[in-house]
Scaffold this motif. Structure first.
Motif, PDB file in Angstrom:
ATOM      1  N   UNK A  88      54.185  -9.104  -6.084  1.00 51.89           N
ATOM      2  CA  UNK A  88      55.083 -10.241  -6.216  1.00 51.89           C
ATOM      3  C   UNK A  88      55.036 -11.147  -4.993  1.00 51.89           C
ATOM      4  N   UNK A  89      56.005 -12.072  -4.932  1.00 46.36           N
ATOM      5  CA  UNK A  89      56.063 -12.995  -3.791  1.00 46.36           C
ATOM      6  C   UNK A  89      56.268 -12.198  -2.507  1.00 46.36           C
ATOM      7  N   UNK A  90      55.420 -12.443  -1.527  1.00 45.64           N
ATOM      8  CA  UNK A  90      55.435 -11.660  -0.295  1.00 45.64           C
ATOM      9  C   UNK A  90      55.696 -12.576   0.890  1.00 45.64           C
ATOM     10  N   UNK A  91      56.751 -12.275   1.653  1.00 43.11           N
ATOM     11  CA  UNK A  91      57.055 -12.956   2.914  1.00 43.11           C
ATOM     12  C   UNK A  91      56.453 -12.106   4.024  1.00 43.11           C
ATOM     13  N   UNK A  92      55.422 -12.600   4.674  1.00 41.33           N
ATOM     14  CA  UNK A  92      54.557 -11.760   5.506  1.00 41.33           C
ATOM     15  C   UNK A  92      55.304 -11.065   6.642  1.00 41.33           C
ATOM     16  N   UNK A  93      55.998 -11.790   7.494  1.00 38.95           N
ATOM     17  CA  UNK A  93      56.657 -11.158   8.642  1.00 38.95           C
ATOM     18  C   UNK A  93      57.724 -10.168   8.191  1.00 38.95           C
ATOM     19  N   UNK A  94      58.433 -10.524   7.144  1.00 38.05           N
ATOM     20  CA  UNK A  94      59.454  -9.613   6.620  1.00 38.05           C
ATOM     21  C   UNK A  94      58.803  -8.341   6.072  1.00 38.05           C
ATOM     22  N   UNK A  95      57.710  -8.506   5.328  1.00 41.29           N
ATOM     23  CA  UNK A  95      56.993  -7.352   4.770  1.00 41.29           C
ATOM     24  C   UNK A  95      56.432  -6.471   5.879  1.00 41.29           C
ATOM     25  N   UNK A  96      55.912  -7.077   6.936  1.00 42.65           N
ATOM     26  CA  UNK A  96      55.310  -6.316   8.035  1.00 42.65           C
ATOM     27  C   UNK A  96      56.342  -5.469   8.760  1.00 42.65           C
ATOM     28  N   UNK A  97      57.551  -5.992   8.921  1.00 43.63           N
ATOM     29  CA  UNK A  97      58.600  -5.235   9.594  1.00 43.63           C
ATOM     30  C   UNK A  97      58.198  -4.831  11.008  1.00 43.63           C
ATOM     31  N   UNK A  98      58.402  -3.558  11.341  1.00 47.84           N
ATOM     32  CA  UNK A  98      58.083  -3.038  12.669  1.00 47.84           C
ATOM     33  C   UNK A  98      56.741  -2.309  12.697  1.00 47.84           C
ATOM     34  N   UNK A  99      55.902  -2.582  11.730  1.00 39.21           N
ATOM     35  CA  UNK A  99      54.602  -1.908  11.642  1.00 39.21           C
ATOM     36  C   UNK A  99      53.493  -2.744  12.274  1.00 39.21           C
ATOM     37  N   UNK A 100      52.410  -2.078  12.612  1.00 37.05           N
ATOM     38  CA  UNK A 100      51.151  -2.763  12.861  1.00 37.05           C
ATOM     39  C   UNK A 100      50.596  -3.186  11.502  1.00 37.05           C
ATOM     40  N   UNK A 101      49.787  -4.226  11.492  1.00 31.73           N
ATOM     41  CA  UNK A 101      49.219  -4.734  10.241  1.00 31.73           C
ATOM     42  C   UNK A 101      47.715  -4.944  10.395  1.00 31.73           C
ATOM     43  N   UNK A 102      46.974  -4.525   9.369  1.00 36.79           N
ATOM     44  CA  UNK A 102      45.568  -4.901   9.223  1.00 36.79           C
ATOM     45  C   UNK A 102      45.485  -5.853   8.043  1.00 36.79           C
ATOM     46  N   UNK A 103      45.249  -7.129   8.331  1.00 35.28           N
ATOM     47  CA  UNK A 103      45.113  -8.174   7.317  1.00 35.28           C
ATOM     48  C   UNK A 103      43.631  -8.504   7.196  1.00 35.28           C
ATOM     49  N   UNK A 104      43.078  -8.384   5.992  1.00 34.75           N
ATOM     50  CA  UNK A 104      41.643  -8.620   5.855  1.00 34.75           C
ATOM     51  C   UNK A 104      41.336  -9.360   4.564  1.00 34.75           C
ATOM     52  N   UNK A 105      40.350 -10.261   4.631  1.00 32.34           N
ATOM     53  CA  UNK A 105      40.035 -11.139   3.503  1.00 32.34           C
ATOM     54  C   UNK A 105      38.725 -10.741   2.840  1.00 32.34           C
ATOM     55  N   UNK A 106      38.600 -11.171   1.576  1.00 26.70           N
ATOM     56  CA  UNK A 106      37.425 -10.877   0.750  1.00 26.70           C
ATOM     57  C   UNK A 106      36.969 -12.137   0.047  1.00 26.70           C
ATOM     58  N   UNK A 107      35.658 -12.288  -0.134  1.00 27.32           N
ATOM     59  CA  UNK A 107      35.155 -13.493  -0.800  1.00 27.32           C
ATOM     60  C   UNK A 107      35.684 -13.683  -2.219  1.00 27.32           C
ATOM     61  N   UNK A 108      35.747 -12.592  -3.000  1.00 26.08           N
ATOM     62  CA  UNK A 108      36.163 -12.749  -4.398  1.00 26.08           C
ATOM     63  C   UNK A 108      36.392 -11.391  -5.028  1.00 26.08           C
ATOM     64  N   UNK A 109      37.171 -11.379  -6.124  1.00 26.75           N
ATOM     65  CA  UNK A 109      37.352 -10.167  -6.906  1.00 26.75           C
ATOM     66  C   UNK A 109      36.076  -9.841  -7.683  1.00 26.75           C
ATOM     67  N   UNK A 110      35.985  -8.596  -8.107  1.00 24.99           N
ATOM     68  CA  UNK A 110      34.850  -8.132  -8.925  1.00 24.99           C
ATOM     69  C   UNK A 110      33.512  -8.396  -8.244  1.00 24.99           C
ATOM     70  N   UNK A 111      33.476  -8.163  -6.929  1.00 24.37           N
ATOM     71  CA  UNK A 111      32.231  -8.255  -6.184  1.00 24.37           C
ATOM     72  C   UNK A 111      31.953  -6.892  -5.548  1.00 24.37           C
ATOM     73  N   UNK A 112      30.675  -6.526  -5.381  1.00 22.45           N
ATOM     74  CA  UNK A 112      30.345  -5.136  -5.048  1.00 22.45           C
ATOM     75  C   UNK A 112      30.773  -4.702  -3.656  1.00 22.45           C
ATOM     76  N   UNK A 113      30.484  -5.495  -2.620  1.00 25.06           N
ATOM     77  CA  UNK A 113      30.828  -5.084  -1.260  1.00 25.06           C
ATOM     78  C   UNK A 113      32.343  -4.974  -1.115  1.00 25.06           C
ATOM     79  N   UNK A 114      33.062  -5.941  -1.662  1.00 27.62           N
ATOM     80  CA  UNK A 114      34.523  -5.928  -1.581  1.00 27.62           C
ATOM     81  C   UNK A 114      35.112  -4.701  -2.264  1.00 27.62           C
ATOM     82  N   UNK A 115      34.528  -4.310  -3.379  1.00 31.29           N
ATOM     83  CA  UNK A 115      35.021  -3.143  -4.102  1.00 31.29           C
ATOM     84  C   UNK A 115      34.948  -1.894  -3.230  1.00 31.29           C
ATOM     85  N   UNK A 116      33.830  -1.737  -2.514  1.00 34.03           N
ATOM     86  CA  UNK A 116      33.698  -0.560  -1.641  1.00 34.03           C
ATOM     87  C   UNK A 116      34.670  -0.641  -0.471  1.00 34.03           C
TER      88      UNK A 116
END
Length: 212
Positions: free
Chosen positions: A19-47
């Motif tokens: 659902x709608x995600x407010x990033x800083x609120x969702x992160x809270x007091x945790x460390x975060x690993x935010x990572x991007x992918x070129x597209x869905x249904x692609x082989x490298x991203x799937x792995x």
């Protein structure tokens, strides 16, 4: 303008698989690993998403939340998650941002036109509980990331924050660490590093990992 280490990670609201995600609120007091992918249904991203899902116990031990991003929609993400879980034999227990309008990709400079005008590159950000950017990694579209390195860096950052040490090249959990040059007083060194240290040079002082 590109983000630099020590900057506050930009906050945002965006659609996601939870659902709608407010990033800083969702992160809270945790460390975060935010990572991007070129597209869905692609082989490298799937792995890569499969590997991240399997690392959940390791992330939990380190108080880390993972969150992925691509410029496809949440409904498509949901269908892709089923593929990931079936082919990678895991459960995707982290959200995937549905960055259709590329709002987050623009904030975090994830689209590199010489790679693609529309798809995000394989960008990865480690963000600490104070919302400060601590590490950035950028991989090309054809090369999957090394998630063992992500864990190694998280360990090094958290160790450095807690014990005021630096880590040498190829350091792994349990190896000797470095006493920074900023710590000069021998009495302070004795108090902080009671296991002692070995000085290869006056500027290169190695001491056993403090929490081992």
């Amino acid at each position: 303008m590109s983000l630099r280490l020590g900057d506050t990670a930009p906050d945002f609201e965006q659609d996601s698989t939870i659902g709608k995600l407010h990033f800083h609120e969702w992160a809270g007091d945790s460390w975060v690993v935010l990572f991007s992918h070129p597209a869905d249904f692609t082989p490298v991203c799937t792995t890569e998403l499969g590997l991240t899902a399997k690392l959940k116990p390791e992330f939990d031990k380190r108080n880390v939340k993972a969150i992925a991003l691509s410029v496809d929609g949440a409904e498509q993400h949901g269908k892709w998650i089923r593929d990931i879980e079936e082919t990678q034999h895991t459960v995707v227990g982290f959200p995937i941002l549905a960055d259709i309008d590329r709002k987050v990709a623009t904030l975090y400079d994830m689209i590199h036109p010489n790679q693609s005008e529309t798809a995000t590159v394989r960008a990865l950000f480690i963000i600490d509980p104070k919302k400060k950017l601590r590490l950035t990694l950028t991989y090309p579209l054809t090369t999957g990331r090394n998630f063992d390195e992500v864990l190694r860096v998280l360990d090094a950052l958290q160790l450095s924050d807690q014990y005021s040490v630096a880590t040498p090249g190829n350091w792994k959990d349990g190896d000797d660490v470095i006493i920074p040059l900023s710590i000069k007083d021998e009495e302070v060194i004795k108090q902080k590093f009671p296991k002692g240290y070995k000085a290869e040079r006056p500027y290169l002082r190695l001491t056993p990992q403090p929490n081992k």
